[in-house]
Write a protein that holds these residues in place. Structure first.
Motif, PDB file in Angstrom:
ATOM      1  N   CYS A 176       0.845  -1.197   0.000  1.00  0.00           N
ATOM      2  CA  CYS A 176       0.000   0.000   0.000  1.00  0.00           C
ATOM      3  C   CYS A 176       0.879   1.245   0.000  1.00  0.00           C
ATOM      4  N   ASP A 233       6.780   4.193   2.470  1.00  0.00           N
ATOM      5  CA  ASP A 233       6.182   3.326   1.451  1.00  0.00           C
ATOM      6  C   ASP A 233       7.206   2.956   0.374  1.00  0.00           C
ATOM      7  N   THR A 246      -2.896   3.137   9.904  1.00  0.00           N
ATOM      8  CA  THR A 246      -3.603   2.484   8.801  1.00  0.00           C
ATOM      9  C   THR A 246      -3.272   0.991   8.686  1.00  0.00           C
TER      10      THR A 246
END
Ligand SMILES: Cc1cc2nc3c(=O)[nH]c(=O)nc-3n(C[C@H](O)[C@H](O)[C@H](O)COP(=O)(O)OP(=O)(O)OC[C@H]3O[C@@H](n4cnc5c(N)ncnc54)[C@H](O)[C@@H]3O)c2cc1C
Ligand SMILES: Nc1ncnc2c1ncn2[C@@H]1O[C@H](COP(=O)(O)O)[C@@H](O)[C@H]1O
Lengths: 324, 263
Positions: B6, B40, B129
């Motif tokens: 993600c 990320d 998250t």
């Protein structure tokens, strides 16, 4: 009920500071909600720790079981979840720490709790619980309100609240461990201590600290020369360490070292709270950054707003001359 | 090995002046440059490293605007196989639980071994998250992972704690890991990869495609209300060293340090 339930944090036999900071954060909120502060302490062999926390004049619910010997997010989620069911607190506080961030969001989902992460302020306004948090590494604040719910959940930023002196009193109550057998899907193996390097920056008198603003490894000689002239040791932000410019034992901040030099010269460091937590004990802080709004200036004593690639060589030259 | 990674398209505000929009609930981001969130970038590298070692495929997952496709193509160029971009203005993006529920909606029903996320997005810094996503998927997780070792049906990880202490643990697969910066050295996309990435599948979906009702992830579903954003008052007491140019400021600072006995 109006009670505030705090998940105590401890590791390797010591209560972590965040626990006492949450006690300070909770007292006002509990008063405004018309309840009291209760602490949940899961673990194994907890008598000393429970007494230390109870000294803050609060009730400590102790879940003492060998199955809880080391932190395990899945097990702690079960224990905290059971306590929420049993005690129905209005607010649950967990540290925004390596333990807390591994646990709280999953608990919020499981129990369907309104959740705000990394809060630096809490208030009750007209019966509504509100939290303050930060965005864009401290450049913007957000005010977030909780929709009405039986229980709300927050994670609390480290060092955002100042621990108070323990007034004494309090009580310890042992409660049953809801976990009856070990779980297979997540198993604690061991702790590995951080590596020790050639220089112990926690003992340094003068530190030159470098951040991502240096741009490239080939600019390292600029700060190395500055450090040499003023007999400083080099350290840096996480970004500088991640980039491979410095070894990990030179990292300052929550996941690195806490330093307290006479002089801390921050070069190209923005001043994220995780960094500041490790250096705000410095007696004098000089920050060189081209962004006038960089949060590092909030903790600096002397500030230069300019391009470090121009400032640092000249500073080195002038210092050499003056000290010459 | 089937991995989802993600990634979030975030503004670089490290040197930018941040202004709040008139409504008081959004930041004016028109002048920011955007790119992949720092953590990320490490998660993408870790996913590709795992694929290179154990085989399998990597699917990129991102909720973001059309412009973020440049970032997604870059991840494909580094060795990810395909991508799903979710765009739907109804998602309450200020609430990490709503973001996680949407991401879970895109993963649920598919076979997977691992989901990697960053440990923190640099814009809203929730650090929530990935762990919430694990709960929605009903699988174990570990946050702030600095080392990954694939075992048979399990993954052994090191989680980074305060002070650089590492917690070693084992999780049964499938699992969600939130990746901490510095876990690896993210590669640059090879030219050949950039060309190949243009041909890889990048699917655009909305909530309806995911079988999610808006009322599950919109501001009515969220249990929090973002009331206002504001620029915090600066408590700086720093003495700003003025000068006509960098040289003059540097010279003044040098004198202050020497005279003050600081060096
Ligand atoms: C769980 C966790 C733990 C963390 N632990 C730590 C930790 O222990 N220590 C730590 O430092 N961080 C830590 N971080 C990371 C932290 O959030 C920040 O990302 C990091 O501190 C940023 O490093 P930086 O200031 O070097 O880079 P940036 O934030 O990118 O800042 C670079 C600065 O350089 C300035 N600049 C750029 N070019 C120039 C120039 N030419 N001249 C002058 N100035 C310039 C910019 O204005 C900017 O302010 C942690 C993060 C997480 C999620
Ligand atoms: N819009 C998004 N699209 C895809 N992934 C996201 C998004 N928002 C957050 N994430 C993932 O969740 C991680 C943690 O974000 P946060 O909880 O906001 O700090 C990020 O590093 C991403 O991996």
């Amino acid at each position: 009920m109006g009670n505030v339930l705090i998940l105590a944090e401890h590791r390797q036999g010591a209560v972590r500071d965040i626990t006492f900071e949450m006690l300070a954060a909770a007292s006002g909120v509990a008063r405004d909600l018309g309840g009291e502060v209760v602490v949940l302490l899961p673990g194994s062999g907890l008598d000393d720790l429970a007494a230390q926390i109870a000294a803050y004049g609060v009730k400590v619910l102790v879940v003492d079981d060998p199955l809880l010997a080391n932190f395990n997010a899945e097990k702690y989620q079960l224990v905290l979840g059971a306590a929420i069911d049993a005690y129905k607190p209005s607010l649950v506080m967990v540290g925004h720490t390596a333990q807390g961030v591994d646990l709280a969001p999953a608990l919020a989902v499981e129990k369907d709790l309104p959740f705000v992460a990394d809060v630096i302020g809490l208030a009750v306004e007209g019966g509504v619980l509100k939290a303050t948090r930060q965005l864009y590494s401290g450049k913007v604040n957000a005010q977030v309100a909780f929709k009405p719910a039986e229980t709300c959940l927050v994670t609390v930023r480290e060092a955002a609240f100042e621990a108070l002196e323990p007034p004494g009193g309090g009580a310890v109550e042992k409660i049953e461990c809801p976990l009856k057998e070990d779980i297979a899907y997540r198993q604690f193996v061991e702790y590995i201590e951080a590596e020790v390097g050639d220089v112990d920056i926690t003992q340094s008198e003068i530190l030159v600290a470098v951040g991502r603003g240096l741009r490239e490894e080939k600019n390292m000689p600029l700060v190395e020369e500055l450090a040499a002239v003023i007999k400083a040791d080099l350290c840096g932000s996480r970004a500088a360490v991640d980039a491979g410019w410095l070894p990990h034992d030179r990292q300052v901040g929550t996941s690195g070292k806490t330093v307290k030099p006479k002089l801390y010269l921050a070069v190209g460091i923005s001043g994220a709270f995780q960094h500041v937590a490790g250096m705000k004990g410095a007696k004098a802080v000089v920050a060189i950054n081209k962004d006038p709004d960089a949060p590092i200036f909030n903790v600096a004593h002397y500030a230069i707003v300019d391009d470090l690639l121009k400032v640092v060589p000249k500073l080195t030259e002038k210092l050499k001359e003056l000290k010459g | 090995m089937k991995t989802f990674v993600c990634i979030k398209y975030v503004p670089d505000t490290s040197e930018a002046v941040v202004k709040i929009n008139a409504g008081g609930t959004a930041v004016d981001s028109s002048r920011f440059s955007f790119d992949i969130n720092d953590a990320d970038n490490y998660a993408v590298e870790e996913a590709v490293l795992i694929k290179e070692k154990c085989g399998g495929t990597v699917t990129v997952l991102s909720i973001g605007p059309k412009e973020s496709e440049v970032m997604i193509r870059m991840a494909l160029a580094k060795g990810c196989d395909d991508a799903i971009r979710i765009e739907d203005e109804r998602i309450a993006l200020y609430d990490p639980l709503m973001v996680a529920k949407t991401l879970a909606g895109a993963i649920k029903g598919q076979e997977f071994d691992l989901v990697l996320t960053g440990c923190m997005a640099s814009d809203d810094g929730q650090m929530a998250t990935g762990v919430a996503l694990a709960e929605y998927l009903g699988v174990p997780h570990a946050a702030m992972v600095k080392k990954v070792e694939m075992l048979d049906g399990k993954v052994k990880v090191q989680r980074e704690l305060e002070g650089g202490l590492m917690e070693v643990l084992e999780l049964e697969l499938p699992a969600v890991l939130t990746i901490q910066t510095g876990i690896n050295e993210p590669r640059y996309a090879p030219i050949r990869g950039i060309r190949a990435a243009q041909k890889k599948e990048l699917k655009l979906v909305n909530l309806d495609d995911l079988g999610l009702a808006a009322s599950e992830v919109d501001s009515s579903a969220s249990k929090i209300v973002l009331e206002k954003l504001y620029i915090p008052e600066v408590a700086s007491t720093a003495e700003v060293i003025e000068g006509s140019d960098a040289d003059e400021k540097a010279e003044k600072l040098a004198s202050i340090l020497v005279k003050g006995g600081l060096v």
